[in-house]
Design a protein around this motif. Sequence first.
Motif, PDB file in Angstrom:
ATOM      1  N   THR A 146       0.843  -1.301  -0.033  1.00 52.62           N
ATOM      2  CA  THR A 146       0.073  -0.080   0.027  1.00 52.62           C
ATOM      3  C   THR A 146       0.782   1.204  -0.138  1.00 52.62           C
ATOM      4  N   LEU A 147       2.143   1.076  -0.245  1.00 52.39           N
ATOM      5  CA  LEU A 147       3.216   2.495  -0.186  1.00 52.39           C
ATOM      6  C   LEU A 147       2.552   3.409  -1.133  1.00 52.39           C
ATOM      7  N   PHE A 148       2.173   3.209  -2.223  1.00 51.98           N
ATOM      8  CA  PHE A 148       1.672   4.186  -3.215  1.00 51.98           C
ATOM      9  C   PHE A 148       0.342   4.734  -3.031  1.00 51.98           C
ATOM     10  N   GLN A 149      -0.322   4.000  -2.515  1.00 54.50           N
ATOM     11  CA  GLN A 149      -1.902   4.383  -2.068  1.00 54.50           C
ATOM     12  C   GLN A 149      -1.939   5.827  -1.786  1.00 54.50           C
ATOM     13  N   ASP A 150      -2.765   6.423  -2.692  1.00 56.72           N
ATOM     14  CA  ASP A 150      -3.148   8.178  -2.406  1.00 56.72           C
ATOM     15  C   ASP A 150      -1.694   8.991  -2.549  1.00 56.72           C
ATOM     16  N   ARG A 151      -0.696   8.457  -2.982  1.00 58.07           N
ATOM     17  CA  ARG A 151       0.675   9.124  -3.193  1.00 58.07           C
ATOM     18  C   ARG A 151       0.775   9.728  -4.645  1.00 58.07           C
ATOM     19  N   SER A 152       1.395  10.678  -5.056  1.00 62.01           N
ATOM     20  CA  SER A 152       1.430  11.036  -6.371  1.00 62.01           C
ATOM     21  C   SER A 152       2.782  10.292  -6.821  1.00 62.01           C
ATOM     22  N   CYS A 153       2.476  10.253  -8.311  1.00 65.29           N
ATOM     23  CA  CYS A 153       3.608   9.633  -8.971  1.00 65.29           C
ATOM     24  C   CYS A 153       3.688  10.546 -10.308  1.00 65.29           C
ATOM     25  N   VAL A 154       4.784  10.970 -10.499  1.00 65.43           N
ATOM     26  CA  VAL A 154       5.236  11.817 -11.409  1.00 65.43           C
ATOM     27  C   VAL A 154       5.714  11.137 -12.502  1.00 65.43           C
ATOM     28  N   LEU A 155       5.132  11.328 -13.798  1.00 65.30           N
ATOM     29  CA  LEU A 155       5.795  10.713 -14.931  1.00 65.30           C
ATOM     30  C   LEU A 155       6.257  11.644 -16.011  1.00 65.30           C
ATOM     31  N   CYS A 156       7.559  11.632 -16.647  1.00 61.38           N
ATOM     32  CA  CYS A 156       7.641  12.461 -17.511  1.00 61.38           C
ATOM     33  C   CYS A 156       8.215  12.006 -18.950  1.00 61.38           C
ATOM     34  N   PRO A 157       7.129  11.910 -19.500  1.00 62.58           N
ATOM     35  CA  PRO A 157       7.062  11.241 -20.858  1.00 62.58           C
ATOM     36  C   PRO A 157       7.873  12.092 -22.053  1.00 62.58           C
ATOM     37  N   LEU A 158       8.500  11.349 -22.850  1.00 65.73           N
ATOM     38  CA  LEU A 158       9.435  12.185 -23.896  1.00 65.73           C
ATOM     39  C   LEU A 158       8.801  12.155 -25.287  1.00 65.73           C
ATOM     40  N   PRO A 159       8.764  13.121 -26.148  1.00 59.70           N
ATOM     41  CA  PRO A 159       8.221  13.254 -27.476  1.00 59.70           C
ATOM     42  C   PRO A 159       8.417  11.743 -27.971  1.00 59.70           C
ATOM     43  N   GLN A 160       9.586  11.178 -28.031  1.00 58.45           N
ATOM     44  CA  GLN A 160       9.495   9.777 -28.498  1.00 58.45           C
ATOM     45  C   GLN A 160       8.986   8.663 -27.618  1.00 58.45           C
ATOM     46  N   THR A 161       8.558   8.817 -26.571  1.00 55.81           N
ATOM     47  CA  THR A 161       7.960   7.763 -25.674  1.00 55.81           C
ATOM     48  C   THR A 161       6.925   6.872 -26.416  1.00 55.81           C
ATOM     49  N   ASN A 162       7.197   5.653 -26.401  1.00 58.22           N
ATOM     50  CA  ASN A 162       5.938   4.931 -27.106  1.00 58.22           C
ATOM     51  C   ASN A 162       4.706   5.016 -26.304  1.00 58.22           C
ATOM     52  N   PRO A 163       3.742   5.649 -26.722  1.00 54.03           N
ATOM     53  CA  PRO A 163       2.462   5.586 -26.159  1.00 54.03           C
ATOM     54  C   PRO A 163       1.712   4.551 -25.547  1.00 54.03           C
ATOM     55  N   ALA A 164       1.986   3.451 -26.052  1.00 51.26           N
ATOM     56  CA  ALA A 164       1.354   1.973 -25.480  1.00 51.26           C
ATOM     57  C   ALA A 164       2.236   1.581 -24.390  1.00 51.26           C
ATOM     58  N   TYR A 165       3.551   2.087 -24.293  1.00 50.84           N
ATOM     59  CA  TYR A 165       4.397   1.760 -23.055  1.00 50.84           C
ATOM     60  C   TYR A 165       3.939   2.650 -22.107  1.00 50.84           C
ATOM     61  N   LEU A 166       3.847   3.961 -22.437  1.00 54.47           N
ATOM     62  CA  LEU A 166       3.251   5.100 -21.355  1.00 54.47           C
ATOM     63  C   LEU A 166       2.015   4.643 -20.914  1.00 54.47           C
ATOM     64  N   GLY A 167       1.111   4.308 -21.551  1.00 58.46           N
ATOM     65  CA  GLY A 167      -0.263   3.703 -21.087  1.00 58.46           C
ATOM     66  C   GLY A 167      -0.039   2.643 -20.155  1.00 58.46           C
ATOM     67  N   LYS A 168       0.730   1.789 -20.419  1.00 58.38           N
ATOM     68  CA  LYS A 168       0.809   0.489 -19.562  1.00 58.38           C
ATOM     69  C   LYS A 168       1.479   1.007 -18.237  1.00 58.38           C
ATOM     70  N   VAL A 169       2.534   1.847 -18.101  1.00 62.38           N
ATOM     71  CA  VAL A 169       3.092   2.441 -16.936  1.00 62.38           C
ATOM     72  C   VAL A 169       2.069   3.204 -16.138  1.00 62.38           C
ATOM     73  N   GLU A 170       1.357   3.930 -16.731  1.00 58.78           N
ATOM     74  CA  GLU A 170      -0.001   4.899 -16.145  1.00 58.78           C
ATOM     75  C   GLU A 170      -0.836   3.634 -15.607  1.00 58.78           C
ATOM     76  N   ARG A 171      -1.344   2.787 -16.271  1.00 59.19           N
ATOM     77  CA  ARG A 171      -2.203   1.901 -15.724  1.00 59.19           C
ATOM     78  C   ARG A 171      -1.585   1.164 -14.346  1.00 59.19           C
ATOM     79  N   LEU A 172      -0.433   0.820 -14.410  1.00 58.61           N
ATOM     80  CA  LEU A 172       0.397   0.313 -13.136  1.00 58.61           C
ATOM     81  C   LEU A 172       0.166   1.040 -12.092  1.00 58.61           C
TER      82      LEU A 172
END
Lengths: 295, 295
Positions: A146-172
């Motif tokens: 539960t360490l990440f419950q209700d905490r912020s997670c900042v993502l720093c996508p790059l122009p070249q970041t694969n959107p499918a991969y970004l989506g998976k990390v967001e869902r995680l």
Amino acid sequence: MPKSLLFDRLLAIGVGLIGGSICLASKKQGLAGHVLGYSRRLETSHEALRLGLVDECVAGADDANLRNVDAVVLSIPVQQYQRVLTQFLPVLPPNCLIFDAGSTKSDVLEVLEALEPQFPGLSSRFVLAHPIAGGETHGPAAATATLFQDRSCVLCPLPQTNPAYLGKVERLWSALGARIRHMNAVDHDEMFGAVSHLPHLLAFAYVASVLNHPKGELFMKEGGAGYRDFTRIAASSPEMWADIFQNNSKALLATLGEFERTVGRVRQAIEQSDRKALEQVLVQAANYRSAWKPQ
Amino acid sequence: MPKSLLFDRLLAIGVGLIGGSICLASKKQGLAGHVLGYSRRLETSHEALRLGLVDECVAGADDANLRNVDAVVLSIPVQQYQRVLTQFLPVLPPNCLIFDAGSTKSDVLEVLEALEPQFPGLSSRFVLAHPIAGGETHGPAAATATLFQDRSCVLCPLPQTNPAYLGKVERLWSALGARIRHMNAVDHDEMFGAVSHLPHLLAFAYVASVLNHPKGELFMKEGGAGYRDFTRIAASSPEMWADIFQNNSKALLATLGEFERTVGRVRQAIEQSDRKALEQVLVQAANYRSAWKPQ
């Protein structure tokens, strides 16, 4: 296979508080089918296995089990990224997703740029992430689901970041209960330099400076609630914070410079009994802080 | 008359949080037979009367009721001491006990020295006291009879202080539940300069400096628990703290200088990637603060 499965085989490089908690929570949520754990210190990965944070230990980059990993999470000090990635990337599948949990981001970008020629496309499959969690405790034993419950997670996508991969990390991260924020790496480092790294630097420096007074320890024994709260973060891990100060030196030293200029204005106002200039700084700070509310 | 009676007629000059609480607690404990209250602002003394903090209001130094006062407590900003004492001392009995509740002491000594020629023996009947209490709230409405319970009260007796008067003030503060500490004025100002005034100065300056960044407010919105605790005291009263910073400027600027030198060492260590020098400061601070316990 459960609807929420994101990764068949997740490799955690670093299985301490942050890495171990990501593994444990991912297993509990059924986000990862099989979790492999690697640590530079073998005892650490074995402890993670014993604690049920990972399903299997990986001894090194030569391990055949790495060939069909589809995702990697880096939870190690940022200065180790380049060495560790250079070790593991040749063995990992060329399309495998990588994300990290480092407290600084501009320095990670530099590592990716340095490795891009040797590993083309690396920066398109590497998702820069920074979960705002953890603190006094560390090591696999401190990991919780539960360490990440209700905490912020900042993502720093790059122009070249694969959107499918970004989506998976967001869902995680959403599945782990985190509030996701997008930010560019420079803003990220400026923001955390200003609201986290600088207060830590000042709290460490303040306690150390009072200790330099012959009666400093005697004085601090008398510290009240104000002293207690102001210095709480000075009890944090010196190793971890020395890393962060060095990794984010550019943004940190810039915000420190602004602080030093402001302290100079306050000093001058006191020296010259310039009440107006003194109150100007105090009122500006008090007005903002009185109205401030935690998110 | 109750055994615990210390003063027949106590005059409180200043009836806000501190002065009002001393009056209320003294009445409840039967330490004072009759309590008179004076405030520069008439509404304030009337509010104190309405709230039952005092038995009677005094309009000014010309009030005949002052002639048989046997004790005076000063709970006003230290910069007002000289003006107010010059007003009241000619009317008060020449042997009446006076004690204060100011946050700084060396500057009070200077006032006593300045007034001694005009009022011989003043410094023998004036007991310097500093109850460590109060904070965010202020005014008569904030006064409570338990404000000093289990708090420290520092007394700074002088060589010439009348021992009988010192004893009475000690009995008063003990009866109000305070732990009494003796200290000389210089140590007092150095100690509070280091463990209370400097943290407040740094917290105010820190918040003001981040506000100078174009995105400062945005950044601080993201502040976590570390930011919250580190900056809590920056919400304190600017007027009160501007007073304290000016009154204790000598000791405060000395401890600020030591802090600035320590920050300089940290900055240099980061700039030169001198890991050893950086960790030296952080470890020194973390070791002390991890072991620190509030009194």
